[in-house]
Design a protein around this motif. Structure first.
Motif, mmCIF file in Angstrom:
data_model
loop_
_atom_site.group_PDB
_atom_site.id
_atom_site.type_symbol
_atom_site.label_atom_id
_atom_site.label_comp_id
_atom_site.label_asym_id
_atom_site.label_seq_id
_atom_site.Cartn_x
_atom_site.Cartn_y
_atom_site.Cartn_z
ATOM 1 N N ILE A 68 -17.422 -20.117 -21.437
ATOM 2 C CA ILE A 68 -16.839 -19.035 -20.627
ATOM 3 C C ILE A 68 -15.548 -19.501 -19.961
ATOM 4 O O ILE A 68 -14.542 -18.791 -19.958
ATOM 5 C CB ILE A 68 -17.855 -18.519 -19.591
ATOM 6 C CG1 ILE A 68 -18.983 -17.768 -20.305
ATOM 7 C CG2 ILE A 68 -17.185 -17.635 -18.548
ATOM 8 C CD1 ILE A 68 -20.168 -17.427 -19.413
ATOM 9 N N MET A 69 -15.579 -20.715 -19.405
ATOM 10 C CA MET A 69 -14.384 -21.253 -18.750
ATOM 11 C C MET A 69 -13.236 -21.387 -19.753
ATOM 12 O O MET A 69 -12.100 -20.992 -19.474
ATOM 13 C CB MET A 69 -14.694 -22.607 -18.113
ATOM 14 C CG MET A 69 -13.517 -23.211 -17.366
ATOM 15 S SD MET A 69 -13.902 -24.717 -16.451
ATOM 16 C CE MET A 69 -14.475 -25.816 -17.732
ATOM 17 N N ALA A 70 -13.524 -21.929 -20.941
ATOM 18 C CA ALA A 70 -12.476 -22.115 -21.956
ATOM 19 C C ALA A 70 -11.927 -20.774 -22.429
ATOM 20 O O ALA A 70 -10.710 -20.623 -22.617
ATOM 21 C CB ALA A 70 -13.014 -22.916 -23.134
ATOM 22 N N LEU A 71 -12.797 -19.797 -22.627
ATOM 23 C CA LEU A 71 -12.329 -18.475 -23.067
ATOM 24 C C LEU A 71 -11.476 -17.804 -22.002
ATOM 25 O O LEU A 71 -10.474 -17.152 -22.322
ATOM 26 C CB LEU A 71 -13.510 -17.594 -23.472
ATOM 27 C CG LEU A 71 -14.231 -18.025 -24.757
ATOM 28 C CD1 LEU A 71 -15.466 -17.160 -24.991
ATOM 29 C CD2 LEU A 71 -13.294 -17.982 -25.953
ATOM 30 N N ALA A 72 -11.856 -17.959 -20.740
ATOM 31 C CA ALA A 72 -11.049 -17.389 -19.649
ATOM 32 C C ALA A 72 -9.661 -18.026 -19.634
ATOM 33 O O ALA A 72 -8.646 -17.324 -19.469
ATOM 34 C CB ALA A 72 -11.758 -17.585 -18.310
ATOM 35 N N ILE A 73 -9.603 -19.327 -19.822
ATOM 36 C CA ILE A 73 -8.310 -20.021 -19.865
ATOM 37 C C ILE A 73 -7.503 -19.546 -21.069
ATOM 38 O O ILE A 73 -6.289 -19.323 -20.964
ATOM 39 C CB ILE A 73 -8.512 -21.548 -19.869
ATOM 40 C CG1 ILE A 73 -9.062 -21.998 -18.520
ATOM 41 C CG2 ILE A 73 -7.215 -22.278 -20.214
ATOM 42 C CD1 ILE A 73 -9.565 -23.427 -18.478
ATOM 43 N N CYS A 74 -8.164 -19.335 -22.213
ATOM 44 C CA CYS A 74 -7.462 -18.839 -23.412
ATOM 45 C C CYS A 74 -6.879 -17.454 -23.179
ATOM 46 O O CYS A 74 -5.756 -17.165 -23.621
ATOM 47 C CB CYS A 74 -8.403 -18.820 -24.617
ATOM 48 S SG CYS A 74 -8.716 -20.461 -25.292
ATOM 49 N N VAL A 75 -7.607 -16.594 -22.487
ATOM 50 C CA VAL A 75 -7.090 -15.257 -22.180
ATOM 51 C C VAL A 75 -5.843 -15.376 -21.298
ATOM 52 O O VAL A 75 -4.817 -14.727 -21.551
ATOM 53 C CB VAL A 75 -8.168 -14.379 -21.513
ATOM 54 C CG1 VAL A 75 -7.569 -13.113 -20.927
ATOM 55 C CG2 VAL A 75 -9.277 -14.054 -22.510
ATOM 56 N N TRP A 76 -5.919 -16.228 -20.281
ATOM 57 C CA TRP A 76 -4.781 -16.436 -19.387
ATOM 58 C C TRP A 76 -3.579 -16.971 -20.175
ATOM 59 O O TRP A 76 -2.452 -16.500 -20.008
ATOM 60 C CB TRP A 76 -5.186 -17.389 -18.263
ATOM 61 C CG TRP A 76 -4.072 -17.824 -17.364
ATOM 62 C CD1 TRP A 76 -3.298 -17.041 -16.549
ATOM 63 C CD2 TRP A 76 -3.587 -19.156 -17.196
ATOM 64 N NE1 TRP A 76 -2.381 -17.819 -15.882
ATOM 65 C CE2 TRP A 76 -2.539 -19.116 -16.251
ATOM 66 C CE3 TRP A 76 -3.962 -20.389 -17.732
ATOM 67 C CZ2 TRP A 76 -1.850 -20.264 -15.858
ATOM 68 C CZ3 TRP A 76 -3.275 -21.517 -17.328
ATOM 69 C CH2 TRP A 76 -2.227 -21.448 -16.397
ATOM 70 N N LEU A 77 -3.819 -17.949 -21.051
ATOM 71 C CA LEU A 77 -2.731 -18.501 -21.859
ATOM 72 C C LEU A 77 -2.174 -17.469 -22.839
ATOM 73 O O LEU A 77 -0.967 -17.463 -23.109
ATOM 74 C CB LEU A 77 -3.205 -19.740 -22.609
ATOM 75 C CG LEU A 77 -3.496 -20.964 -21.742
ATOM 76 C CD1 LEU A 77 -4.174 -22.052 -22.564
ATOM 77 C CD2 LEU A 77 -2.228 -21.489 -21.093
ATOM 78 N N ALA A 78 -3.021 -16.597 -23.365
ATOM 79 C CA ALA A 78 -2.551 -15.543 -24.271
ATOM 80 C C ALA A 78 -1.634 -14.574 -23.535
ATOM 81 O O ALA A 78 -0.638 -14.099 -24.102
ATOM 82 C CB ALA A 78 -3.733 -14.804 -24.890
ATOM 83 N N VAL A 79 -1.942 -14.286 -22.280
ATOM 84 C CA VAL A 79 -1.059 -13.434 -21.466
ATOM 85 C C VAL A 79 0.287 -14.131 -21.271
ATOM 86 O O VAL A 79 1.349 -13.512 -21.425
ATOM 87 C CB VAL A 79 -1.711 -13.090 -20.107
ATOM 88 C CG1 VAL A 79 -0.718 -12.447 -19.158
ATOM 89 C CG2 VAL A 79 -2.929 -12.193 -20.313
ATOM 90 N N LEU A 80 0.246 -15.418 -20.945
ATOM 91 C CA LEU A 80 1.498 -16.173 -20.792
ATOM 92 C C LEU A 80 2.280 -16.212 -22.103
ATOM 93 O O LEU A 80 3.512 -16.089 -22.100
ATOM 94 C CB LEU A 80 1.206 -17.596 -20.305
ATOM 95 C CG LEU A 80 0.594 -17.716 -18.905
ATOM 96 C CD1 LEU A 80 0.252 -19.171 -18.591
ATOM 97 C CD2 LEU A 80 1.533 -17.138 -17.857
ATOM 98 N N LEU A 81 1.570 -16.360 -23.219
ATOM 99 C CA LEU A 81 2.204 -16.352 -24.544
ATOM 100 C C LEU A 81 2.897 -15.018 -24.789
ATOM 101 O O LEU A 81 4.042 -14.982 -25.255
ATOM 102 C CB LEU A 81 1.157 -16.622 -25.625
ATOM 103 C CG LEU A 81 1.600 -16.423 -27.083
ATOM 104 C CD1 LEU A 81 2.754 -17.343 -27.434
ATOM 105 C CD2 LEU A 81 0.426 -16.648 -28.021
ATOM 106 N N ALA A 82 2.229 -13.930 -24.465
ATOM 107 C CA ALA A 82 2.807 -12.605 -24.691
ATOM 108 C C ALA A 82 4.039 -12.372 -23.815
ATOM 109 O O ALA A 82 4.941 -11.618 -24.207
ATOM 110 C CB ALA A 82 1.760 -11.522 -24.420
#
Length: 157
Positions: A68-82
């Motif tokens: 869950i922690m890793a997926l939350a970080i991935c979502v945050w990074l995907a927003v930064l990527l976008a």
């Protein structure tokens, strides 16, 4: 889709693919690697399972909490990527996301990650790690260098 997002997605896919292929090879050869296979002085291939995160931190934590922690970080990074307009940052975000997703896949399947890269000096060993870790750390390093690299790439210096 901007080229930065495309570049980040390709980096994520490549990191995930390299990570999963190398781990599959290691798991397929677990019997040989369980005691360590010397490659050259200071480096072994080894088969280990780590239920924690970097350096074994959070070892023993429920596997699903780390997912869950890793997926939350991935979502945050995907927003930064976008949101980024810098191709270097896009590449870095993609590498981190791909590496994190590789370890998420391991935790989901095995309740731990497969580590196999063992560097040492004498009898002192660096904690074993995997290609996902390489992509995460490399991506973070690239993010730190992005302001300088982005400027150099834009000016053609």
């Amino acid at each position: 889709m901007g080229s930065g997002i495309f570049q980040g997605a390709v980096a994520a896919g490549a990191a995930l693919l390299v990570d999963q292929i190398t781990k599959a090879v290691v798991v397929a050869n677990a019997a040989v690697l369980s005691t360590g296979l010397p490659v050259f002085p200071g480096f072994n291939l080894i088969y280990l399972r780590n239920d924690g995160v970097t350096f074994g931190l959070l070892g023993g934590a429920p596997w699903w909490s780390l997912v869950i922690m890793a997926l939350a970080i991935c979502v945050w990074l995907a927003v930064l990527l976008a949101r980024t307009t810098c191709r270097v940052e896009a590449l870095a975000y993609g590498a981190i996301i791909g590496g994190a997703l590789g370890n998420v896949m391991d935790r989901t399947r095995h309740r731990a990650v497969t580590d196999f890269l063992d560097f040492y000096i004498g009898s002192t060993h660096w904690p074993a790690f995997n290609m996902a870790d390489v992509f995460v750390v490399g991506g973070v390093g690239l993010l730190l260098a992005a302001p300088w690299l982005g400027e150099k790439l834009q000016t053609g210096s």
